[in-house]
Design an enzyme around this catalytic site. Structure first.
Site, short mmCIF file in Angstrom:
data_model
loop_
_atom_site.label_atom_id
_atom_site.label_comp_id
_atom_site.label_asym_id
_atom_site.label_seq_id
_atom_site.Cartn_x
_atom_site.Cartn_y
_atom_site.Cartn_z
N SER A 9 7.55 4.60 -6.38
CA SER A 9 6.38 3.84 -5.70
C SER A 9 4.75 3.90 -6.36
O SER A 9 5.02 3.43 -8.01
CB SER A 9 6.76 4.74 -4.47
OG SER A 9 7.64 4.03 -3.06
N ASP A 20 0.36 2.20 -20.32
CA ASP A 20 -0.66 0.64 -20.62
C ASP A 20 -1.08 0.70 -20.68
O ASP A 20 -1.53 -0.07 -21.83
CB ASP A 20 0.39 -0.74 -19.54
CG ASP A 20 1.08 -1.37 -18.91
OD1 ASP A 20 3.06 -1.11 -19.30
OD2 ASP A 20 1.18 -2.27 -17.68
N LYS A 34 11.70 2.26 -8.29
CA LYS A 34 11.09 1.18 -7.16
C LYS A 34 10.01 0.66 -7.08
O LYS A 34 8.71 1.32 -6.77
CB LYS A 34 11.44 2.44 -5.95
CG LYS A 34 11.12 1.61 -4.63
CD LYS A 34 10.35 2.74 -3.67
CE LYS A 34 10.32 2.59 -2.09
NZ LYS A 34 9.67 1.13 -1.79
#
Length: 89
Positions: A9, A20, A34
């Site tokens: 989550s 990233d 998830k």
């Protein structure tokens, strides 16, 4: 940033955002994957209908659902009592 299969989550999207943007080295094992926020709507017969309300996507557009975050580095010979330095050597 240390992650494993229990990372899910919000913590998972946080790890993905850091990865990233090259703000952290993600270490450990693949995260849970998830990537959806769902609400369950009860039906008259007692069952329910899961409705997807949102998706977790990293800043570079990676959809985490069912995939998770693949760490930049996996510790090779690491025991629970080992230090971080030992695990990352």
């Amino acid at each position: 940033l240390l992650v494993d299969g229990r990372t899910a989550s919000a913590s998972e999207i946080f790890a993905g955002a850091l990865q990233d943007n090259q703000r952290a080295v993600v270490v450990g094992s693949k995260t849970f994957g998830k990537g959806r926020i769902q609400n369950v709507q009860p039906l008259e017969n007692g069952s329910g209908l899961a409705i997807t309300r949102a998706r977790y996507i990293t800043p570079k557009g990676r959809d985490l659902h069912g995939v998770g975050i693949i760490p930049n580095k996996a510790p090779s010979h690491c025991e629970s009592a080992d230090s971080a330095r030992t695990c990352l050597a």
